[in-house]
Motif scaffolding. Structure first.
Motif, PDB file in Angstrom:
ATOM      1  N   LEU A 203       0.860  -1.184   0.000  1.00 12.55           N
ATOM      2  CA  LEU A 203       0.000   0.000   0.000  1.00 12.55           C
ATOM      3  C   LEU A 203       0.892   1.229   0.000  1.00 12.55           C
ATOM      4  CD1 LEU A 203      -2.633   1.608   0.367  1.00 12.55           C
ATOM      5  CD2 LEU A 203      -2.400   1.288   2.831  1.00 12.55           C
ATOM      6  N   ILE A 204       0.857   1.988  -1.077  1.00 20.34           N
ATOM      7  CA  ILE A 204       1.558   3.268  -1.157  1.00 20.34           C
ATOM      8  C   ILE A 204       0.538   4.293  -1.648  1.00 20.34           C
ATOM      9  CG2 ILE A 204       3.461   4.559  -2.170  1.00 20.34           C
ATOM     10  CD1 ILE A 204       4.982   2.004  -2.529  1.00 20.34           C
ATOM     11  N   SER A 205       0.124   5.179  -0.762  1.00 16.34           N
ATOM     12  CA  SER A 205      -0.985   6.085  -1.082  1.00 16.34           C
ATOM     13  C   SER A 205      -0.508   7.376  -1.745  1.00 16.34           C
ATOM     14  CB  SER A 205      -1.741   6.448   0.204  1.00 16.34           C
ATOM     15  OG  SER A 205      -2.365   5.306   0.736  1.00 16.34           O
ATOM     16  N   LYS A 206      -1.362   7.915  -2.605  1.00 13.59           N
ATOM     17  CA  LYS A 206      -1.162   9.243  -3.216  1.00 13.59           C
ATOM     18  C   LYS A 206       0.234   9.381  -3.828  1.00 13.59           C
ATOM     19  CE  LYS A 206      -4.408  11.417  -0.013  1.00 13.59           C
ATOM     20  NZ  LYS A 206      -4.616  12.467   0.997  1.00 13.59           N
ATOM     21  N   CYS A 207       0.651   8.344  -4.546  1.00  7.81           N
ATOM     22  CA  CYS A 207       1.985   8.344  -5.155  1.00  7.81           C
ATOM     23  C   CYS A 207       1.837   8.838  -6.594  1.00  7.81           C
ATOM     24  CB  CYS A 207       2.595   6.946  -5.094  1.00  7.81           C
ATOM     25  SG  CYS A 207       1.411   5.612  -5.432  1.00  7.81           S
ATOM     26  N   HIS A 208       1.748  10.142  -6.763  1.00 11.98           N
ATOM     27  CA  HIS A 208       1.369  10.741  -8.046  1.00 11.98           C
ATOM     28  C   HIS A 208       2.438  10.626  -9.116  1.00 11.98           C
ATOM     29  CE1 HIS A 208      -2.006  12.322  -5.838  1.00 11.98           C
ATOM     30  NE2 HIS A 208      -1.207  12.951  -4.995  1.00 11.98           N
ATOM     31  N   LYS A 209       3.677  10.257  -8.735  1.00 16.54           N
ATOM     32  CA  LYS A 209       4.778  10.226  -9.695  1.00 16.54           C
ATOM     33  C   LYS A 209       5.060   8.823 -10.229  1.00 16.54           C
ATOM     34  CE  LYS A 209       6.945  14.157  -7.360  1.00 16.54           C
ATOM     35  NZ  LYS A 209       8.145  14.633  -6.625  1.00 16.54           N
ATOM     36  N   ILE A 210       4.201   7.870  -9.897  1.00 15.58           N
ATOM     37  CA  ILE A 210       4.402   6.494 -10.358  1.00 15.58           C
ATOM     38  C   ILE A 210       3.602   6.263 -11.626  1.00 15.58           C
ATOM     39  CG2 ILE A 210       4.014   4.059  -9.778  1.00 15.58           C
ATOM     40  CD1 ILE A 210       4.522   4.808  -6.865  1.00 15.58           C
ATOM     41  N   THR A 211       4.254   5.655 -12.617  1.00 11.68           N
ATOM     42  CA  THR A 211       3.605   5.445 -13.915  1.00 11.68           C
ATOM     43  C   THR A 211       3.063   4.033 -14.034  1.00 11.68           C
ATOM     44  OG1 THR A 211       5.617   4.664 -15.007  1.00 11.68           O
ATOM     45  CG2 THR A 211       5.244   7.061 -14.948  1.00 11.68           C
ATOM     46  N   GLU A 212       2.226   3.863 -15.043  1.00 12.82           N
ATOM     47  CA  GLU A 212       1.637   2.547 -15.303  1.00 12.82           C
ATOM     48  C   GLU A 212       2.717   1.520 -15.631  1.00 12.82           C
ATOM     49  OE1 GLU A 212      -1.596   0.501 -18.353  1.00 12.82           O
ATOM     50  OE2 GLU A 212      -1.319   2.665 -18.318  1.00 12.82           O
ATOM     51  N   ALA A 213       3.750   1.929 -16.354  1.00 14.76           N
ATOM     52  CA  ALA A 213       4.809   0.998 -16.747  1.00 14.76           C
ATOM     53  C   ALA A 213       5.498   0.396 -15.520  1.00 14.76           C
ATOM     54  CB  ALA A 213       5.827   1.726 -17.624  1.00 14.76           C
ATOM     55  N   ALA A 214       5.746   1.213 -14.494  1.00 13.33           N
ATOM     56  CA  ALA A 214       6.393   0.716 -13.280  1.00 13.33           C
ATOM     57  C   ALA A 214       5.488  -0.258 -12.534  1.00 13.33           C
ATOM     58  CB  ALA A 214       6.776   1.884 -12.377  1.00 13.33           C
ATOM     59  N   VAL A 215       4.202   0.044 -12.504  1.00  9.05           N
ATOM     60  CA  VAL A 215       3.244  -0.847 -11.840  1.00  9.05           C
ATOM     61  C   VAL A 215       3.196  -2.199 -12.557  1.00  9.05           C
ATOM     62  CG1 VAL A 215       0.829  -1.190 -11.222  1.00  9.05           C
ATOM     63  CG2 VAL A 215       1.877   1.062 -10.942  1.00  9.05           C
ATOM     64  N   LEU A 216       3.182  -2.182 -13.868  1.00  4.28           N
ATOM     65  CA  LEU A 216       3.166  -3.429 -14.634  1.00  4.28           C
ATOM     66  C   LEU A 216       4.424  -4.256 -14.377  1.00  4.28           C
ATOM     67  CD1 LEU A 216       1.675  -2.164 -18.022  1.00  4.28           C
ATOM     68  CD2 LEU A 216       0.565  -3.646 -16.330  1.00  4.28           C
ATOM     69  N   GLN A 217       5.555  -3.570 -14.279  1.00  3.95           N
ATOM     70  CA  GLN A 217       6.808  -4.265 -13.964  1.00  3.95           C
ATOM     71  C   GLN A 217       6.727  -4.927 -12.599  1.00  3.95           C
ATOM     72  OE1 GLN A 217       9.323  -4.616 -16.004  1.00  3.95           O
ATOM     73  NE2 GLN A 217      11.306  -4.384 -14.991  1.00  3.95           N
ATOM     74  N   LEU A 218       6.143  -4.223 -11.640  1.00  2.00           N
ATOM     75  CA  LEU A 218       5.980  -4.768 -10.285  1.00  2.00           C
ATOM     76  C   LEU A 218       5.101  -6.019 -10.320  1.00  2.00           C
ATOM     77  CD1 LEU A 218       6.489  -4.064  -7.174  1.00  2.00           C
ATOM     78  CD2 LEU A 218       4.190  -3.135  -7.236  1.00  2.00           C
ATOM     79  N   LEU A 219       4.000  -5.952 -11.054  1.00  7.78           N
ATOM     80  CA  LEU A 219       3.071  -7.080 -11.128  1.00  7.78           C
ATOM     81  C   LEU A 219       3.702  -8.292 -11.815  1.00  7.78           C
ATOM     82  CD1 LEU A 219      -0.211  -5.174 -12.068  1.00  7.78           C
ATOM     83  CD2 LEU A 219       0.392  -6.167  -9.852  1.00  7.78           C
ATOM     84  N   GLN A 220       4.540  -8.034 -12.780  1.00  6.36           N
ATOM     85  CA  GLN A 220       5.180  -9.126 -13.504  1.00  6.36           C
ATOM     86  C   GLN A 220       6.209  -9.861 -12.655  1.00  6.36           C
ATOM     87  OE1 GLN A 220       6.726  -7.239 -16.996  1.00  6.36           O
ATOM     88  NE2 GLN A 220       4.720  -7.059 -17.993  1.00  6.36           N
TER      89      GLN A 220
END
Length: 227
Positions: A203-220
């Motif tokens: 849980l990382i709240s209000k993290c406005h500087k994180i992009t979709e690409a980084a999230v996808l990398q995390l999920l992978q």
């Protein structure tokens, strides 16, 4: 035992008749005093785990020393339940070396340095309060490399640098909750995906500087994520 009527007499009976007792759990606020901790420390039990709702007031360093065995068997510390001992926490925490879980309300700045100095088996940390400093959080985490769960209510102070230092200090971390606004960017998320593949909850709240690409990398990379 779950009863508000448990007192020193009950603990004395337990100590006298249960010679092989290893775990004692008093899950309700009860009426024991430091005499119970003295009894449990001095009667030669095989006690290894002690869970009590409130740590009774221990007025002197000598009494704390005599209670040292029982104090070392305490596994969870909630500083709200240590409030009676607040002025004397420096005579108690040095003996509480068996702690595996702490919940610290950040109203007294002396708790964190004491825990970091004496307690190195903690696997779950909860820090909350308006003045929770990142530097103190990191010092406690560095002192406990077995840490698995961290919940820190810090307002706006967590950065990529903080996150990367945390990851390297605590390689077994699988649950991380930062509910307030952070300054974490893709750099921190990519570091998580590379070094914390065992992550289960994040849980990382209000993290406005994180992009979709980084999230996808995390999920992978973090295949154990459930939340």
């Amino acid at each position: 035992m779950y009863s508000r009527t448990v007192d020193d007499t009950v603990v004395m009976e337990i100590a006298q008749h249960c010679h092989k007792l290893e775990k004692l759990q008093l899950t309700a606020p009860c009426k024991i005093t430091y005499h119970s901790l003295l009894i449990l420390s001095e009667c030669g039990l095989l006690l290894t785990h002690l869970n009590i709702g409130t740590i009774p007031n221990i007025p002197t360093a000598d009494i704390a020393r005599r209670c040292s065995h029982a104090l070392s068997c305490i596994r969870h510390l909630d500083t709200y339940h240590l409030h009676q001992n607040d002025p004397n926490s420096n005579i108690l925490i040095p003996y509480m070396t068996g702690l595996t879980s702490v919940s610290v309300q950040y109203t007294s700045h002396n708790y964190i340095p004491l825990l970091a100095q004496y307690c190195h088996k903690i696997n779950q940390i909860t820090l909350y309060g308006p003045n929770c400093h990142v530097s103190d959080m990191l010092s406690l985490c560095r002192a406990n490399p077995l840490l698995q769960v961290l919940y820190c209510q810090n307002q706006g102070g967590c950065t990529d640098t903080t996150l990367i230092e945390l990851i390297h200090a605590c390689p077994q971390l699988h649950t991380l909750r930062l509910p307030y606004e952070t300054n974490i960017t893709d750099i921190g998320i990519l570091a998580l995906s590379e070094h914390c593949t065992q992550l289960q909850e994040l849980l990382i709240s209000k993290c406005h500087k994180i992009t979709e690409a980084a999230v996808l990398q995390l999920l992978q990379r973090c295949r154990k994520l459930t939340e």
